[in-house]
Structure formats: structure tokens, C-alpha cells
Design a protein around this motif. Structure first.
Motif, mmCIF file in Angstrom:
data_model
loop_
_atom_site.group_PDB
_atom_site.id
_atom_site.type_symbol
_atom_site.label_atom_id
_atom_site.label_comp_id
_atom_site.label_asym_id
_atom_site.label_seq_id
_atom_site.Cartn_x
_atom_site.Cartn_y
_atom_site.Cartn_z
ATOM 1 N N THR A 133 0.837 -1.205 0.000
ATOM 2 C CA THR A 133 0.000 0.000 0.000
ATOM 3 C C THR A 133 0.871 1.253 0.000
ATOM 4 O O THR A 133 0.933 1.970 -1.000
ATOM 5 C CB THR A 133 -0.932 0.011 1.218
ATOM 6 N N ARG A 139 2.849 13.028 15.584
ATOM 7 C CA ARG A 139 1.399 12.795 15.719
ATOM 8 C C ARG A 139 0.922 13.523 16.950
ATOM 9 O O ARG A 139 1.426 13.315 18.043
ATOM 10 C CB ARG A 139 1.107 11.294 15.890
ATOM 11 N N HIS A 143 0.972 -5.299 12.230
ATOM 12 C CA HIS A 143 1.204 -6.131 11.060
ATOM 13 C C HIS A 143 1.691 -7.504 11.526
ATOM 14 O O HIS A 143 2.630 -7.585 12.316
ATOM 15 C CB HIS A 143 2.232 -5.477 10.138
ATOM 16 N N SER A 155 -9.971 -2.704 21.395
ATOM 17 C CA SER A 155 -9.943 -3.319 20.070
ATOM 18 C C SER A 155 -8.541 -3.161 19.502
ATOM 19 O O SER A 155 -7.747 -2.366 20.008
ATOM 20 C CB SER A 155 -10.971 -2.642 19.152
ATOM 21 N N ARG A 214 -3.368 -6.352 10.345
ATOM 22 C CA ARG A 214 -3.198 -6.425 8.889
ATOM 23 C C ARG A 214 -2.113 -7.437 8.567
ATOM 24 O O ARG A 214 -1.092 -7.498 9.254
ATOM 25 C CB ARG A 214 -2.831 -5.036 8.380
ATOM 26 N N PRO A 231 2.366 2.876 11.265
ATOM 27 C CA PRO A 231 1.556 3.860 10.542
ATOM 28 C C PRO A 231 2.277 4.189 9.247
ATOM 29 O O PRO A 231 3.388 3.721 9.018
ATOM 30 C CB PRO A 231 1.565 5.064 11.484
ATOM 31 N N SER A 260 -4.463 0.629 3.236
ATOM 32 C CA SER A 260 -5.400 -0.494 3.325
ATOM 33 C C SER A 260 -6.811 -0.006 3.646
ATOM 34 O O SER A 260 -7.005 1.046 4.253
ATOM 35 C CB SER A 260 -4.937 -1.465 4.414
ATOM 36 N N ARG A 294 -12.395 3.042 6.849
ATOM 37 C CA ARG A 294 -11.590 3.819 5.898
ATOM 38 C C ARG A 294 -11.593 3.106 4.566
ATOM 39 O O ARG A 294 -11.189 1.952 4.484
ATOM 40 C CB ARG A 294 -10.142 3.949 6.409
ATOM 41 N N PRO A 307 -9.183 7.528 13.960
ATOM 42 C CA PRO A 307 -8.741 8.919 14.035
ATOM 43 C C PRO A 307 -8.009 9.377 12.774
ATOM 44 O O PRO A 307 -7.940 10.555 12.502
ATOM 45 C CB PRO A 307 -7.807 8.927 15.244
ATOM 46 N N GLY A 308 -7.503 8.439 11.982
ATOM 47 C CA GLY A 308 -6.902 8.815 10.708
ATOM 48 C C GLY A 308 -7.945 9.409 9.785
ATOM 49 O O GLY A 308 -7.640 9.913 8.710
HETATM 50 O O1 TXA Z 1 -1.948 0.505 4.353
HETATM 51 C C1 TXA Z 1 -1.903 0.799 5.547
HETATM 52 O O2 TXA Z 1 -2.837 0.548 6.314
HETATM 53 C C2 TXA Z 1 -0.629 1.477 6.054
HETATM 54 C C3 TXA Z 1 0.528 0.478 5.917
HETATM 55 C C4 TXA Z 1 1.811 1.003 6.480
HETATM 56 O O3 TXA Z 1 0.177 -0.741 6.516
HETATM 57 N N1 TXA Z 1 -0.772 1.926 7.400
HETATM 58 C C5 TXA Z 1 -1.554 2.977 7.752
HETATM 59 O O4 TXA Z 1 -1.507 3.309 9.075
HETATM 60 O O5 TXA Z 1 -2.232 3.576 6.956
HETATM 61 P P1 TXA Z 1 -2.052 4.697 9.670
HETATM 62 O O6 TXA Z 1 -1.534 4.786 11.052
HETATM 63 O O7 TXA Z 1 -1.699 5.817 8.769
HETATM 64 O O8 TXA Z 1 -3.580 4.472 9.743
HETATM 65 C C6 TXA Z 1 -4.118 3.600 10.719
HETATM 66 C C7 TXA Z 1 -5.581 3.864 10.884
HETATM 67 C C8 TXA Z 1 -5.857 5.144 11.641
HETATM 68 O O9 TXA Z 1 -6.908 5.827 10.990
HETATM 69 C C9 TXA Z 1 -6.293 4.648 13.004
HETATM 70 O O10 TXA Z 1 -7.119 5.535 13.640
HETATM 71 C C10 TXA Z 1 -6.996 3.346 12.634
HETATM 72 O O11 TXA Z 1 -6.161 2.798 11.660
HETATM 73 N N2 TXA Z 1 -7.080 2.416 13.771
HETATM 74 C C11 TXA Z 1 -6.087 1.727 14.350
HETATM 75 N N3 TXA Z 1 -6.542 1.001 15.395
HETATM 76 C C12 TXA Z 1 -7.849 1.215 15.467
HETATM 77 C C13 TXA Z 1 -8.891 0.745 16.326
HETATM 78 N N4 TXA Z 1 -8.653 -0.097 17.336
HETATM 79 N N5 TXA Z 1 -10.157 1.199 16.099
HETATM 80 C C14 TXA Z 1 -10.409 2.031 15.077
HETATM 81 N N6 TXA Z 1 -9.466 2.514 14.236
HETATM 82 C C15 TXA Z 1 -8.207 2.113 14.424
#
Ligand code: TXA
Ligand code: MG
Length: 324
Positions: A38, A61, A70, A121, A125, A146, A185, A199, A229-230
């Protein structure tokens, strides 16, 4: 970030030796950027709170957003989260690949509380990229990652993008060339029997709904506490302003075209002259960075269809265009 956090960042082609070196750094608590199918991820040992904290510091952040863990396979995922029937269906269909499942934490979950932002939770991935897989195998533990960019900035799809943002802030970059997909993803929450799209991303809504045999629930409504939150409004933001659904290019603008409908601009790129959404996804972040570098005050973006990968592309573009 304060001076004492400055790190000497090394970068290497993702050879066997470099992957072993990267695994050693991760196990010792360091930060390693690595390619996935990705975008590039900024990895840390998921079980070490201080390493996870270093990710937040390196990215700048503002708040402790939860991170994606992962793992190598569904078994590894099941040790961390409780996969429902629906989650297992999706895992079987799309892992390894660009799908993240949010599941209730399992009793034996070893992902640090900080990486989960204190939630009960966990986001899981199973990446498909061979370098990411070799790295996970060598580390032998879950790796949280991330996207490897400064917080709020455009996600990186090459090692050069990672270095432009994070040089001096992380320990190592594994260079595996450009990411094939170029979009993050798809995140689906499987916390009850009604999976929710948190997302849009590399696997389209249509693909997921076909496997589930019914529509996905919409991302959280107003009564919901669970959010990704992303999904904050302003995200993936270049320096320049972004003007969507443009049919022309105004003076002083750069142009991000789709299918050759715009003309001119201080700088010009076409996401896909043949209107191929997969090609457009792969080019999106790199072209945004490139046009931003042209010095244009604003980037005019041609309309992109909303079907398939178009939903995720438009999601990122709307965030790039959001008020900051
Ligand atoms: O493709 C991808 O997903 C990439 C590659 C590096 O694997 N990673 C990625 O991570 O996009 P990041 O940190 O940019 O986005 C992670 C998202 C955030 O929006 C975060 O809030 C959400 O995943 N997230 C993580 N844990 C969560 C949870 N327990 N409940 C709801 N959302 C969660
Ligand atoms: Mg990100």
C-alpha cells in the motif's frame, strides 16, 4: 522533536542482509521504515511501549492515534484479536493484502496499550509485500506501522518520500522500490455481526460486500464512539491548496489530471491517461508531492469516478482539500 531525539537515518536496498539488519534494529527497539503493497510503513516492535512512543514522536502525531499491527498470517492475527465469523471470511478472501480488520482484543494480546491508544480493540493487517513479509518473519513478533510520513502529510510511496519527511528522526529505511498499490489499506471494523467500513482503501467496498453477501455499515454515525482517528478531516495535506472537480486550470495553479481533461498549469501530471483507477491510485501520493514541489499555490484536480478504488482516491483527495 528535541535535539536529543535526533537519529542518524540509514537507507539500504531491501537485500536479505538489509532485512536482517532491519529486524535487528526493530528487536532492539528502533524505528524502521519498510515497503508494503500500500504505502511505506514506519515500523516498531508492537510489544514495546517506548518504541511505539518513538513512532508518535518521529511523526509528530499530535494525539495518540491507534496503530495497525502487522502480522504474518491469520494465526498471528488470532493471537491478538478475536476474529468473528465475518472477520474470518474477509481474512480468508483478502489476506495477505491491503485489508485491515479491527477486532476485539484477544486474552493473550501482546500489542502494547499505547499502540492501541487504550482501546479494547486492535487493528490487524497481514501485508502481501515480500519485503514486509520477510521482515515480519525475521522479527518474529507483530510490528506496528503507521504510514511513514510526518503527521497530516501525504503518505509515502517511495523510500525517497520517507527520507524527505523523516530523515534524522528514524533509524533505517528499507528501500523496496515504489509501492504497487499506492493507497492505504481498507479498514473494516468487525466488532459485532455488522462489519463497518472505517476507511476506504486498496480493497474496494464492492469487493468486500461481495464476500460478505450484504452491504457494509457506513462509517460511524453520530451515536458511535468507535472512529478511526486517521479519518480526521484534514489529512494527506500538501502545502498547496487543493481544488477538486476542476474543469479548468487557473493562473498560478498546477494540474492533477485524470484521463486528459485538463490543459496546462505550472506543473502537470495525469493520474491515468487511460482512466485506469488502479494506475491512478498508484500515482496519487507521488504526484501530489511532485506538484506540491512545483511551488504552485493551488492544485486543480480533475473529477475522479467514485466506483471501485475511486472511493478511496476521492476520500484522500477530499482530506487533502479540507480546511486546515
Ligand atoms: O496501508 C496501511 O494501512 C498502512 C501500511 C503502512 O500498513 N498503514 C496505515 O496506518 O495507513 P495509519 O496509522 O496511517 O492508519 C491507521 C488507521 C488510523 O486511521 C487509526 O485511527 C486506525 O487505523 N485504527 C487503528 N486502530 C484502530 C482501532 N482499534 N479502532 C479504530 N481505528 C483504528
Ligand atoms: Mg497515515
Amino acid at each position: 522533536m528535541s535535539q536529543d531525539q535526533a537519529r542518524a537515518t540509514r537507507s539500504a536496498q531491501a537485500s536479505e542482509a538489509a532485512i536482517a539488519e532491519a529486524a535487528r534494529i526493530l528487536r532492539a527497539g528502533g524505528l524502521v521504515a519498510f515497503p508494503t503493497e500500500t504505502v511505506y510503513g514506519l515500523g516498531a516492535d508492537a510489544q514495546r511501549g517506548e518504541s511505539v512512543a518513538a513512532i508518535y514522536a518521529a511523526k509528530g502525531r499530535p494525539t495518540f492515534n491507534p496503530l495497525i499491527a502487522h502480522v504474518l498470517d491469520s494465526d498471528g492475527a488470532s493471537r491478538q484479536g478475536i476474529l468473528s465469523r465475518e472477520a474470518r471470511l474477509l481474512a480468508q478472501a483478502f489476506w495477505p493484502g491491503p485489508l485491515t480488520l479491527v477486532a476485539p482484543v484477544a486474552a493473550g494480546c501482546s500489542i502494547s496499550l499505547l499502540a492501541r491508544a487504550g482501546l479494547d480493540s486492535v487493528a490487524l493487517r497481514v501485508p502481501a509485500h515480500p519485503v514486509a513479509r520477510a521482515l515480519l518473519a525475521a522479527v518474529g513478533a507483530p510490528v506496528v506501522a503507521p504510514s511513514a510520513n510526518l503527521s497530516g502529510a501525504v503518505s509515502p510511496t517511495t523510500a525517497a518520500h520517507v527520507l524527505a519527511d523523516l530523515s534524522g528522526r528514524i533509524d533505517f529505511v528499507l528501500d523496496g522500490g515504489p509501492c504497487g498499490l499506492g493507497l492505504e489499506s481498507t479498514i473494516v471494523a468487525c466488532l459485532d455481526e455488522r462489519p463497518r467500513l472505517l476507511r476506504p482503501g486498496g480493497i474496494s467496498r464492492e469487493q468486500i460486500e461481495r464476500v460478505l453477501g450484504r452491504p457494509l455499515m457506513q462509517s460511524p454515525g453520530s451515536d458511535e464512539t468507535i472512529v478511526a482517528p486517521g479519518m480526521l478531516e484534514s489529512h494527506y495535506a500538501p502545502r498547496a491548496l487543493v481544488r477538486l472537480n476542476a474543469c479548468d486550470v487557473r493562473p498560478g495553479e498546477a494540474a492533477l489530471d485524470f484521463g486528459g481533461c485538463l490543459r496546462g498549469g505550472l506543473a502537470y501530471r495525469d493520474l491515468s491517461p487511460s482512466r485506469d483507477l488502479a494506475e491512478a491510485a498508484a500515482n496519487l501520493f507521488a504526484f501530489l508531492r511532485l506538484l506540491d514541489g512545483s511551488g504552485a499555490a493551488s492544485i486543480a484536480v480533475a473529477p475522479i469516478p467514485e466506483n471501485g478504488l475511486g472511493e478511496a482516491i476521492n476520500d484522500r483527495l477530499h482530506r487533502a482539500a479540507a480546511q486546515r
